[in-house]
Design an enzyme around this catalytic site. Structure first.
Site, PDB file in Angstrom:
ATOM      1  N   SER A  80      54.354  17.057  41.251  1.00  0.00           N
ATOM      2  CA  SER A  80      54.453  18.492  41.536  1.00  0.00           C
ATOM      3  C   SER A  80      55.916  18.920  41.558  1.00  0.00           C
ATOM      4  CB  SER A  80      53.783  18.821  42.872  1.00  0.00           C
ATOM      5  OG  SER A  80      54.439  18.164  43.928  1.00  0.00           O
ATOM      6  N   LEU A  81      56.139  20.222  41.625  1.00  0.00           N
ATOM      7  CA  LEU A  81      57.492  20.761  41.582  1.00  0.00           C
ATOM      8  C   LEU A  81      57.961  21.175  42.970  1.00  0.00           C
ATOM      9  CD1 LEU A  81      57.164  23.106  38.465  1.00  0.00           C
ATOM     10  CD2 LEU A  81      58.004  20.753  38.518  1.00  0.00           C
ATOM     11  N   LYS A 104      53.557  30.370  36.786  1.00  0.00           N
ATOM     12  CA  LYS A 104      52.953  29.268  37.535  1.00  0.00           C
ATOM     13  C   LYS A 104      51.485  29.653  37.718  1.00  0.00           C
ATOM     14  CE  LYS A 104      53.510  26.396  41.684  1.00  0.00           C
ATOM     15  NZ  LYS A 104      52.146  26.529  42.234  1.00  0.00           N
ATOM     16  N   GLU A 159      46.920  24.286  32.427  1.00  0.00           N
ATOM     17  CA  GLU A 159      46.174  24.782  33.585  1.00  0.00           C
ATOM     18  C   GLU A 159      44.840  25.380  33.154  1.00  0.00           C
ATOM     19  OE1 GLU A 159      46.935  25.252  37.936  1.00  0.00           O
ATOM     20  OE2 GLU A 159      47.715  24.046  36.259  1.00  0.00           O
ATOM     21  N   CYS A 420      23.605  39.738  56.428  1.00  0.00           N
ATOM     22  CA  CYS A 420      22.465  40.624  56.655  1.00  0.00           C
ATOM     23  C   CYS A 420      21.200  39.839  56.339  1.00  0.00           C
ATOM     24  CB  CYS A 420      22.573  41.859  55.756  1.00  0.00           C
ATOM     25  SG  CYS A 420      21.122  42.937  55.812  1.00  0.00           S
ATOM     26  N   CYS A 425      18.636  44.640  51.093  1.00  0.00           N
ATOM     27  CA  CYS A 425      19.699  45.553  51.537  1.00  0.00           C
ATOM     28  C   CYS A 425      20.477  46.060  50.317  1.00  0.00           C
ATOM     29  CB  CYS A 425      20.647  44.828  52.492  1.00  0.00           C
ATOM     30  SG  CYS A 425      22.049  45.847  53.013  1.00  0.00           S
TER      31      CYS A 425
END
Length: 681
Positions: A80-81, A104, A159, A420, A425
């Site tokens: 990781s950075l 990012k 990613e 609920c 509903c």
């Protein structure tokens, strides 16, 4: 004092690791990014002060996804950075060397490997050294081609993300409840069914080329570009057909240049021009050889890159009330407070997420003093309580239908939420109403999800047909905050305009499970709307011939199959749905779009389209024309491809290389128009 600091460090480690486990594995979020960063910084400061690092400290390891499956050791560690919120630290880190700024992206990191032009494997980051092999899901993830033109060994890191638009569409179509696109993306990669994952519209965006066997680059490629330059490596990936991360080059990263670069990216976030969720920016050296000379400290490679996170602007204010908004599957608390200015806008409301979040923050009643931010420049969040006044009250009735409300605790995350108990509903159908009025559905402009929520809470709307009776409330609407006579009139005109609707838009607007636009069009290519509905609801009059099973009725239609058929038929056979559908038909007029081909200029031909187009508005318009002329459009070049359309006919992209290998003609858009479309575009 030392013992107190050690105890505090242990507490921070426990909280941070628990929050990371939730965050990286598709579950609910225990704390905001703002709070996580604050705790992480406090832990790092205590470690420096005491000279002690305790076991399992997140400062010394990569946050880990725990997706089950076959484990795979990474060929190159995915560390990781290090992070900063200070522009001056970015400038100092850059050392006046050429750098790149890029998004990012907020998703799940996947490492993709190719050999001999074929996809070899797709592995999650895991703990940075060992991840989970999810190659079987690769065909369900957009942006991971199964074949490329380059024949050497290639390792790419990217990613897996879901756009905001696809996230909202999935929530509306599925009825499932996820906190954000990142949760949906990571949760989706735990699934086994490829088709189910495909429905989530995950996209993989490469953010760095980890390794390339340069000996197998063509002489032309080697002469044109230095693969020791990060920018050149990313451009080469683009030429291979990948959709790489957006980036900006700074040859001289002075303070002014860096600030201007950050401002350009920040504006895209605040104006919502970026379609994907991000949680900051990344800077890296253009000189990849220099980047490799850094040391590894903890779980960071010091010169591999540096992450920049926005310094969230906070404001103190006073809570006026807590509204309870019933939507989807939960009744969510919303803080309403004295207006404050944040990031250039006035903010007076912020979601409190759930009961657990309210209890953790220590929210009280009216008069409670709170601190608010706009996380990542977009989402208002309550981050702290300075002084709690009164008592936090959890309602025991739904604010919309007044049915009993109950507190439930998630089996996975122990998060407490309010629900609920009434399955009918109207407020639970908010996302369905949003899909109904959407551009793809009835296309009623001016009615947002927030506006729909107001109509539902006021009791004006409880089923789709009610939207066409809103004119009787026009005077009340024109006096409501944020509307006025002009906007109320515009909404009524938009509603009236939508009364005439094409059949496939109506079907999509009905929120039939698994029936997206494509499914609706496929069904209507085989049946008229009346015939489609009649076939779904038809009862057998022959005692010896049983009624057709739902999964069999439309399974023969191309692209439908048993599951979609069953969902469609069962929806129309439900008495409540039929009543609502009948009520709606009394308010609108349905037209049939011309879905069949209108010509035969492209009949029997299969095209692949790549690159930018200039005469057509976009590639979808070109695709629509080809299909209207009886042709087909495929996503990848194969032996069955008739033509590859690429305005850069001499490109060295993967698709061009594949077409040349198979002897398939590569034509420009001008060539296509001259041969298959004599009309102007």
């Amino acid at each position: 004092m030392a013992d107190e600091k050690t105890q505090r460090m242990q507490q921070l480690i426990s909280e941070l690791n628990a929050a990371s486990n939730e965050y990286y594995n598709g579950r609910s979020e225990r704390m905001t990014d703002y709070e996580w960063d604050a705790r992480f910084d406090e832990l790092r400061r205590l470690e420096e002060e005491t000279g002690t690092t305790l076991p399992d400290s997140p400062t010394q390891r990569v946050s880990e996804d725990t997706i089950s499956g076959q484990k795979e050791e990474h060929e190159f560690a995915a560390l990781s950075l290090a992070k900063t919120k200070q522009t001056s630290e970015l400038v100092k880190w850059a050392e006046d060397r050429p750098i790149w700024l890029s998004w990012k992206l907020d998703g799940l990191t996947l490492v993709v490997t190719y050999d001999n032009g074929h996809l070899q494997k797709v592995v999650t980051r895991g703990n940075g050294h060992i991840g989970t092999n999810i190659t079987h899901l690769s065909k369900a993830i957009k942006g991971i081609p199964q074949e490329i033109g380059f024949s050497g060994h290639l390792v790419i890191r990217g990613e897996a993300v879901i756009s905001y638009e696809d996230f909202e569409r999935f929530l509306m179509e599925s009825g499932e409840d996820y906190a954000n696109p990142r949760n949906l993306a990571s949760g989706s990669l735990t699934l086994k069914d490829v088709d189910e994952v495909r429905q989530r519209h995950i996209q993989w965006i490469p953010f760095t080329l980890v390794y390339i066997d340069e000996t197998l680059l063509t002489a032309h490629e080697s002469s044109l570009t230095s693969m020791q330059r990060w920018g050149n490596r990313m451009s080469w990936l683009d030429q291979q057909g990948f959709n790489t991360v957006e980036r900006l080059f700074l040859e001289h990263p002075t303070l002014e240049a860096v600030e201007n670069g950050l401002a350009a990216f920040t504006q895209k976030v605040t104006t919502k021009q970026n379609p994907f969720p991000v949680d900051g920016l990344v800077i890296c050296y253009d000189d990849t050889e220099y980047a490799q000379t850094g040391s590894v400290t903890g779980h960071h490679a010091t010169r591999a890159g540096l992450a920049f996170k926005w310094q969230d602007e906070s404001a103190d204010t006073v809570l006026q009330e807590i509204e309870w908004s019933c939507a989807a599957s939960t009744i969510s608390p919303v803080a309403v407070f004295q207006p404050v200015e944040l990031e250039g806008t006035t903010v007076k409301r912020a979601s409190l997420c759930n009961i657990s979040e309210c209890l953790r923050l220590g929210i009280g009643g009216p008069g409670t003093r709170i601190s608010v931010i706009k996380a990542n420049k977009i989402i208002p969040k309550v981050i702290a309580v300075a002084e709690s006044i009164g008592t936090f009250v959890i309602p025991d009735r739904c604010p919309v239908c007044h049915a009993p409300a109950v507190v439930k605790t998630s089996d996975i995350s122990t998060t407490k939420t309010l629900h609920c108990t009434n399955s009918e509903c109207p407020a639970k159908q908010l996302r369905k109403f949003a899909r109904f009025v959407s551009k793809e559905g009835m296309n009623i402009d001016g009615i947002s999800e927030q506006t729909l929520s107001k109509f539902i809470n006021l009791g004006w709307v409880s089923e789709y047909a009610d939207i066409y009776d809103l004119r009787q409330h026009i005077h009340e609407l024109s006096r409501m905050e944020g509307f006025g006579e002009k906007s109320a009139s515009n909404i009524m005109r938009s509603i009236d305009k939508s009364r005439q609707v094409e059949a496939h838009r109506l079907l999509y607007a009905l929120n039939i499970p698994l029936c997206g636009i494509d499914v609706c069009k496929r069904l209507l290519s085989a049946y008229s709307l009346d015939d489609l509905v009649n076939e779904a609801t038809r009862q057998s009059t022959d005692l010896f011939t049983p009624q057709a099973e739902p999964q069999e009725v439309f399974a023969h239609v191309n692209g439908i199959g048993p599951e979609k058929s069953a969902q469609f038929v069962n929806w129309f056979r439900d008495a409540r749905n039929w009543e609502r559908y009948s009520n709606l038909l009394s308010k609108i007029e349905v037209t049939s779009a011309q879905l069949a081909p209108t010509g035969n200029r492209c009949e029997g031909l299969t095209f692949v389209i790549t690159g930018d187009v200039h005469h057509y508005k976009n590639r979808n318009e070109l695709k629509a024309y080809i299909e209207s002329q009886g042709g087909k459009v495929a996503s990848a070049v194969s032996a069955s491809t008739s033509y590859l359309i690429n305005n850069d006919v001499n490109s060295t992209s993967g698709k061009n290389k594949k077409a040349k290998e198979l002897g398939i003609a590569i034509i420009s858009e001008d060539d296509f128009i001259a041969k298959y479309n004599t009309t102007d575009n």
